[in-house]
Design a protein around this motif. Structure first.
Motif, PDB file in Angstrom:
ATOM      1  N   LYS B 155       1.084  -1.406   0.166  1.00 48.25           N
ATOM      2  CA  LYS B 155      -0.460  -0.073   0.031  1.00 48.25           C
ATOM      3  C   LYS B 155       0.368   1.084   0.142  1.00 48.25           C
ATOM      4  O   LYS B 155       0.447   2.137  -0.450  1.00 48.25           O
ATOM      5  CB  LYS B 155      -1.238   0.286   1.033  1.00 48.25           C
ATOM      6  CG  LYS B 155      -1.947   1.288   0.702  1.00 48.25           C
ATOM      7  CD  LYS B 155      -3.305   1.124   1.857  1.00 48.25           C
ATOM      8  CE  LYS B 155      -4.214   2.045   2.044  1.00 48.25           C
ATOM      9  NZ  LYS B 155      -3.344   3.058   2.603  1.00 48.25           N
ATOM     10  N   PRO B 156       1.685   0.895   0.229  1.00 48.23           N
ATOM     11  CA  PRO B 156       2.877   2.585   0.606  1.00 48.23           C
ATOM     12  C   PRO B 156       3.105   3.103  -0.405  1.00 48.23           C
ATOM     13  O   PRO B 156       3.179   4.112  -0.564  1.00 48.23           O
ATOM     14  CB  PRO B 156       4.268   2.264   1.733  1.00 48.23           C
ATOM     15  CG  PRO B 156       3.419   1.429   2.211  1.00 48.23           C
ATOM     16  CD  PRO B 156       3.081   0.831   1.856  1.00 48.23           C
ATOM     17  N   ASP B 159      -0.074   4.500  -1.758  1.00 54.15           N
ATOM     18  CA  ASP B 159      -0.403   6.467  -1.538  1.00 54.15           C
ATOM     19  C   ASP B 159       0.535   6.793  -2.206  1.00 54.15           C
ATOM     20  O   ASP B 159      -0.107   8.434  -2.139  1.00 54.15           O
ATOM     21  CB  ASP B 159      -0.490   5.726  -0.267  1.00 54.15           C
ATOM     22  CG  ASP B 159      -1.167   4.804   0.726  1.00 54.15           C
ATOM     23  OD1 ASP B 159      -2.669   4.745  -0.128  1.00 54.15           O
ATOM     24  OD2 ASP B 159      -1.751   4.511   1.905  1.00 54.15           O
ATOM     25  N   ARG B 160       1.820   7.095  -1.904  1.00 55.61           N
ATOM     26  CA  ARG B 160       2.765   8.382  -2.867  1.00 55.61           C
ATOM     27  C   ARG B 160       2.674   8.646  -4.219  1.00 55.61           C
ATOM     28  O   ARG B 160       2.622   9.375  -3.982  1.00 55.61           O
ATOM     29  CB  ARG B 160       4.254   7.658  -2.781  1.00 55.61           C
ATOM     30  CG  ARG B 160       4.080   6.713  -1.226  1.00 55.61           C
ATOM     31  CD  ARG B 160       6.557   6.850  -1.195  1.00 55.61           C
ATOM     32  NE  ARG B 160       6.710   6.756   0.472  1.00 55.61           N
ATOM     33  CZ  ARG B 160       6.976   6.771   1.272  1.00 55.61           C
ATOM     34  NH1 ARG B 160       6.987   8.657   0.811  1.00 55.61           N
ATOM     35  NH2 ARG B 160       7.191   7.206   2.193  1.00 55.61           N
ATOM     36  N   ILE B 161       1.677   7.426  -5.115  1.00 56.88           N
ATOM     37  CA  ILE B 161       2.346   7.659  -6.434  1.00 56.88           C
ATOM     38  C   ILE B 161       0.999   7.496  -7.228  1.00 56.88           C
ATOM     39  O   ILE B 161       0.748   8.836  -8.199  1.00 56.88           O
ATOM     40  CB  ILE B 161       2.702   6.243  -7.009  1.00 56.88           C
ATOM     41  CG1 ILE B 161       4.516   5.780  -6.629  1.00 56.88           C
ATOM     42  CG2 ILE B 161       2.724   6.980  -8.615  1.00 56.88           C
ATOM     43  CD1 ILE B 161       5.435   7.332  -6.917  1.00 56.88           C
ATOM     44  N   GLN B 170       2.213   4.504 -16.107  1.00 58.21           N
ATOM     45  CA  GLN B 170       2.715   4.487 -15.332  1.00 58.21           C
ATOM     46  C   GLN B 170       2.488   4.324 -13.857  1.00 58.21           C
ATOM     47  O   GLN B 170       2.832   3.219 -13.004  1.00 58.21           O
ATOM     48  CB  GLN B 170       3.047   6.041 -15.031  1.00 58.21           C
ATOM     49  CG  GLN B 170       4.281   6.800 -15.760  1.00 58.21           C
ATOM     50  CD  GLN B 170       5.417   6.930 -15.570  1.00 58.21           C
ATOM     51  OE1 GLN B 170       5.773   6.261 -14.428  1.00 58.21           O
ATOM     52  NE2 GLN B 170       6.732   5.862 -16.557  1.00 58.21           N
ATOM     53  N   LYS B 173       3.176  -0.215 -13.783  1.00 60.12           N
ATOM     54  CA  LYS B 173       4.362  -0.030 -13.376  1.00 60.12           C
ATOM     55  C   LYS B 173       4.069   0.234 -11.682  1.00 60.12           C
ATOM     56  O   LYS B 173       4.809  -0.603 -10.546  1.00 60.12           O
ATOM     57  CB  LYS B 173       5.249   1.161 -13.724  1.00 60.12           C
ATOM     58  CG  LYS B 173       7.055   1.235 -14.073  1.00 60.12           C
ATOM     59  CD  LYS B 173       7.383   2.433 -14.323  1.00 60.12           C
ATOM     60  CE  LYS B 173       7.255   3.232 -13.755  1.00 60.12           C
ATOM     61  NZ  LYS B 173       8.742   4.785 -14.662  1.00 60.12           N
ATOM     62  N   CYS B 174       3.215   1.342 -11.256  1.00 64.45           N
ATOM     63  CA  CYS B 174       2.789   1.019  -9.882  1.00 64.45           C
ATOM     64  C   CYS B 174       3.101  -0.050  -9.418  1.00 64.45           C
ATOM     65  O   CYS B 174       3.100  -0.249  -8.231  1.00 64.45           O
ATOM     66  CB  CYS B 174       2.606   2.483  -9.000  1.00 64.45           C
ATOM     67  SG  CYS B 174       2.724   3.246  -7.816  1.00 64.45           S
ATOM     68  N   ASP B 180       5.386  -6.357  -5.864  1.00 63.37           N
ATOM     69  CA  ASP B 180       7.206  -6.824  -6.189  1.00 63.37           C
ATOM     70  C   ASP B 180       7.291  -7.287  -4.382  1.00 63.37           C
ATOM     71  O   ASP B 180       7.730  -7.844  -3.904  1.00 63.37           O
ATOM     72  CB  ASP B 180       8.179  -6.254  -6.937  1.00 63.37           C
ATOM     73  CG  ASP B 180       9.669  -6.901  -7.374  1.00 63.37           C
ATOM     74  OD1 ASP B 180       9.560  -8.697  -6.390  1.00 63.37           O
ATOM     75  OD2 ASP B 180      10.173  -6.349  -6.506  1.00 63.37           O
ATOM     76  N   SER B 181       6.433  -5.468  -4.043  1.00 60.73           N
ATOM     77  CA  SER B 181       7.685  -5.487  -2.321  1.00 60.73           C
ATOM     78  C   SER B 181       5.996  -6.571  -1.286  1.00 60.73           C
ATOM     79  O   SER B 181       6.967  -7.538  -0.555  1.00 60.73           O
ATOM     80  CB  SER B 181       6.597  -4.372  -1.678  1.00 60.73           C
ATOM     81  OG  SER B 181       7.092  -3.059  -2.550  1.00 60.73           O
ATOM     82  N   LEU B 220      12.736  -5.053 -13.986  1.00 52.52           N
ATOM     83  CA  LEU B 220      11.942  -3.637 -13.173  1.00 52.52           C
ATOM     84  C   LEU B 220      11.973  -3.658 -11.456  1.00 52.52           C
ATOM     85  O   LEU B 220      12.417  -3.002 -10.557  1.00 52.52           O
ATOM     86  CB  LEU B 220      10.228  -3.799 -13.416  1.00 52.52           C
ATOM     87  CG  LEU B 220       9.400  -2.239 -12.438  1.00 52.52           C
ATOM     88  CD1 LEU B 220       9.709  -1.523 -13.361  1.00 52.52           C
ATOM     89  CD2 LEU B 220       7.664  -2.879 -12.648  1.00 52.52           C
ATOM     90  N   TRP B 224      14.428  -1.786  -9.855  1.00 54.26           N
ATOM     91  CA  TRP B 224      13.234  -1.480  -8.097  1.00 54.26           C
ATOM     92  C   TRP B 224      14.250  -1.626  -6.837  1.00 54.26           C
ATOM     93  O   TRP B 224      14.571  -0.798  -6.067  1.00 54.26           O
ATOM     94  CB  TRP B 224      12.091  -1.557  -8.016  1.00 54.26           C
ATOM     95  CG  TRP B 224      11.310  -1.095  -6.579  1.00 54.26           C
ATOM     96  CD1 TRP B 224      11.004  -1.520  -5.472  1.00 54.26           C
ATOM     97  CD2 TRP B 224      10.971   0.466  -6.354  1.00 54.26           C
ATOM     98  NE1 TRP B 224      10.122  -1.120  -4.662  1.00 54.26           N
ATOM     99  CE2 TRP B 224      10.053   0.721  -5.421  1.00 54.26           C
ATOM    100  CE3 TRP B 224      11.306   1.403  -7.544  1.00 54.26           C
ATOM    101  CZ2 TRP B 224      10.014   1.490  -4.864  1.00 54.26           C
ATOM    102  CZ3 TRP B 224      10.842   2.575  -6.640  1.00 54.26           C
ATOM    103  CH2 TRP B 224       9.597   2.655  -5.749  1.00 54.26           C
TER     104      TRP B 224
END
Lengths: 236, 236
Positions: B155-156, B159-161, B170, B173-174, B180-181, B220, B224
């Protein structure tokens, strides 16, 4: 909710805890969840708590009372941190059971989780995650950190960075980024943050508090947020 | 467990779902959790599921059966995506109730969560998060994305992007970085990943699958991971 991190590294121990508590969103307050016990030059013990605040506070009060009353088994008479973990575990379980048996029909969750770390003169630093059931696990070379509370948001960065070889200052930086990510995504975790940076064999411990307006933390959070967006934009 | 993301952006709709299911760690398998319905040139509907696999599959089967049998109310006869959400919600609730009433003493959790998005000719693209209770919420300008399943790890970065203005490429990609996280920190989410990139007003939809050895995804993820460590090292 709560967020606490603990790490046992080659150079020492890092612990950090937020201070936000909430019993519903209309009952938000600030309480410390990080505590230290120090028997000068002989041992230091650091405790972080999450879960039911009344239970956590009762356990800390009982642990202090055992020392004050010089009971035969207390945090300062335990031979090892394993015994310290046993004592905290049994005190935790007794406190939960106490409240549960007083409220047999209540749906309230009286459980708490504890992180207990420290060092006793002549022993290695150790850390235990103590579950509400009173049992516990210890960090190891492969898994040098534990989290309690709202642990998921801030776990990816710890997974990527932290090994036992991470220096203390880098590890604390990583912990603070993990807090920043968590606080961005979850309102129940909030400033100030209490931190301990314990250097191995120093047998001295001090809690420092990062306030809302802490210059280093805010600079770090801005640099991380800006850097992430820049990194994201550069990706293929 | 599962991880699904859905976004409604100015340019269109993004949906992504992993394909790992597990009934205990010794029963891991690959099942699709992303489904599309297309009435050529008139409407497209995209559905992502998490939770009990038998319930999710039953709902998808019933939704298809309603169309095949040309029942008066089916995904292709609904006047709006709001009605589509109502239909999916009631079908979901009926399926859960069906299994629950057949197993009154079972402790099994028969509940599922759904993301339902799409576009009907002449209407705006929309997305709904449908809860196990059959009720639902819709994305909006302020909150353009939903997650179901193991949502916290990833989620972080969202939330940022992500804002409604984020371009489709984009945003995808996000979404992939968020996957991945999550996969780094939680074994219950795994490749392959099914994705849909729907361009507004095209009324055409296709699921693409990113396999374990997908070159772009791996490039990617490496960029990252490496970039994060580099960014971390550069921080004050």
């Amino acid at each position: 909710m709560t967020y606490c991190i603990g790490m046992v590294l080659d150079e020492g121990v890092i612990m950090a805890a937020d201070t936000r508590t909430n019993a519903g969103v209309d009952h938000v307050a600030t309480f410390p969840k990080l505590f230290t016990f120090e028997n000068t030059g002989e041992r230091i013990i650091i405790v972080a708590t999450s879960g039911n605040l009344a239970t956590s506070q009762r356990v800390i009060s009982l642990l202090k009372q055992q020392i004050d009353r010089e009971e035969p088994v207390n945090l300062y008479t335990c031979d090892s941190l394993f015994q310290v973990a046993e004592l905290v575990g049994s005190t935790l379980l007794a406190s939960e059971s106490h409240y549960r048996s007083n409220n047999p029909m209540s749906g309230v969750d009286f459980s708490s989780n504890f992180l207990v770390s420290g060092q006793i003169l002549g022993h290695e630093p150790e850390m235990y995650h103590i579950y509400p059931e009173g049992n516990f696990i210890r960090t190891c070379q492969d898994t040098p950190f534990f989290q309690i509370g709202e642990s998921k948001y801030g776990k990816p960065i710890l997974d990527r960075i932290i090994t036992t070889e991470t220096p203390l200052n880098q590890a604390m930086k990583c912990a603070l980024i993990s807090f920043d990510s968590t606080m961005h995504s979850n309102l129940s975790v909030g400033m100030p943050i209490d931190i301990v940076i314990y250097r191995r064999d120093s047998l001295e411990v001090k809690i420092e508090r990062l306030e809302q307006d802490d210059r280093y933390f805010n600079r770090l959070a801005r640099a991380w947020g800006g850097g992430l967006r820049q990194l994201f934009d550069q990706l293929p």
